[in-house]
Design a protein around this motif. Sequence first.
Motif, short mmCIF file in Angstrom:
data_model
loop_
_atom_site.label_atom_id
_atom_site.label_comp_id
_atom_site.label_asym_id
_atom_site.label_seq_id
_atom_site.Cartn_x
_atom_site.Cartn_y
_atom_site.Cartn_z
N ALA A 26 0.83 -1.20 0.00
CA ALA A 26 0.00 0.00 0.00
C ALA A 26 0.87 1.25 0.00
O ALA A 26 0.56 2.24 -0.70
N TYR A 27 1.95 1.24 0.76
CA TYR A 27 2.87 2.38 0.81
C TYR A 27 3.48 2.61 -0.57
O TYR A 27 3.51 3.73 -1.08
N ARG A 28 3.93 1.53 -1.20
CA ARG A 28 4.55 1.65 -2.52
C ARG A 28 3.53 2.02 -3.59
O ARG A 28 3.86 2.69 -4.57
N ALA A 29 2.28 1.58 -3.44
CA ALA A 29 1.25 1.88 -4.43
C ALA A 29 0.92 3.37 -4.49
O ALA A 29 0.35 3.83 -5.48
N ALA A 30 1.27 4.11 -3.47
CA ALA A 30 1.02 5.55 -3.46
C ALA A 30 1.96 6.28 -4.42
O ALA A 30 1.77 7.47 -4.70
N VAL A 31 2.96 5.58 -4.95
CA VAL A 31 3.90 6.17 -5.91
C VAL A 31 3.33 5.99 -7.32
O VAL A 31 3.00 4.87 -7.71
N PRO A 32 3.21 7.07 -8.09
CA PRO A 32 2.70 6.92 -9.46
C PRO A 32 3.64 6.04 -10.29
O PRO A 32 4.84 5.99 -10.06
N ALA A 33 3.07 5.35 -11.25
CA ALA A 33 3.84 4.42 -12.07
C ALA A 33 4.61 5.10 -13.20
O ALA A 33 5.35 4.44 -13.91
N ASP A 34 4.46 6.40 -13.37
CA ASP A 34 5.16 7.08 -14.45
C ASP A 34 6.60 7.39 -14.04
O ASP A 34 7.04 7.06 -12.95
N ASP A 35 7.33 8.00 -14.93
CA ASP A 35 8.75 8.29 -14.69
C ASP A 35 8.99 9.63 -14.02
O ASP A 35 10.12 10.11 -13.97
N PRO A 37 9.70 12.36 -11.17
CA PRO A 37 10.41 12.26 -9.89
C PRO A 37 9.45 12.39 -8.71
O PRO A 37 8.35 12.92 -8.86
N LEU A 38 9.88 11.89 -7.58
CA LEU A 38 9.07 12.02 -6.37
C LEU A 38 8.96 13.49 -5.99
O LEU A 38 9.94 14.23 -6.04
N THR A 39 7.78 13.90 -5.62
CA THR A 39 7.54 15.26 -5.17
C THR A 39 7.16 15.22 -3.69
O THR A 39 6.86 14.14 -3.15
N VAL A 40 7.13 16.36 -3.07
CA VAL A 40 6.73 16.43 -1.67
C VAL A 40 5.30 15.91 -1.52
O VAL A 40 4.97 15.19 -0.59
N GLY A 41 4.44 16.23 -2.48
CA GLY A 41 3.06 15.76 -2.44
C GLY A 41 2.96 14.25 -2.50
O GLY A 41 2.14 13.63 -1.80
N ILE A 42 3.78 13.63 -3.32
CA ILE A 42 3.78 12.16 -3.42
C ILE A 42 4.29 11.56 -2.11
O ILE A 42 3.73 10.59 -1.60
N MET A 46 2.34 9.02 0.42
CA MET A 46 2.89 7.76 0.89
C MET A 46 2.83 7.68 2.41
O MET A 46 2.43 6.66 2.98
N LYS A 47 3.22 8.77 3.09
CA LYS A 47 3.17 8.79 4.55
C LYS A 47 1.74 8.64 5.05
O LYS A 47 1.48 7.91 6.00
N ASP A 48 0.81 9.36 4.42
CA ASP A 48 -0.59 9.27 4.84
C ASP A 48 -1.12 7.85 4.67
O ASP A 48 -1.86 7.35 5.52
N GLU A 49 -0.76 7.19 3.58
CA GLU A 49 -1.21 5.81 3.38
C GLU A 49 -0.68 4.92 4.50
O GLU A 49 -1.41 4.09 5.05
N LEU A 50 0.56 5.10 4.86
CA LEU A 50 1.14 4.30 5.94
C LEU A 50 0.49 4.65 7.29
O LEU A 50 0.16 3.75 8.07
N LEU A 51 0.29 5.94 7.55
CA LEU A 51 -0.35 6.34 8.80
C LEU A 51 -1.76 5.75 8.92
O LEU A 51 -2.16 5.30 10.00
#
Length: 129
Positions: A26-35, A37-42, A46-51
């Motif tokens: 679930a934590y990893r699924a919060a990352v978009p599948a495109d190329d 880069p990670l942003t603060v919003g992403i 991810m943190k919210d999904e884990l929380l």
Amino acid sequence: MRIDLPDGQWADLLEPSDMRSGDLKAYRAAVPADDNPLTVGILDAMKDELLRRVIVAWSLDLPLPKDLPGTPEEAGSLDRVPIPVYKVLEDAIEPHVALINADPDPKSLPESAGTSKASRSSSKTTSST
């Protein structure tokens, strides 16, 4: 594990060792599948999904994050907590994130995992034609 929140509040979180593969996925699924880069919003998503997955109880006057995750039309519980509380929650899941992001020690992987040359060559079959 119980953590202290500002203003005498508290939250109970799963121990990192009690997390399951579904939490990791679930934590990893919060990352978009495109190329992109990670942003603060992403990273926040991810943190919210884990929380939402590791907070099991809290004293805040809000539903648990898993019970009110939020929608585009309605803010979820994590969007409604004061910033100082959210920052404590973020800090509290650092061990959880570290466990998810840990690289496995190649020495600890069993040789029968199909990655060694011996296991690949022993699985060959020959034809008698």
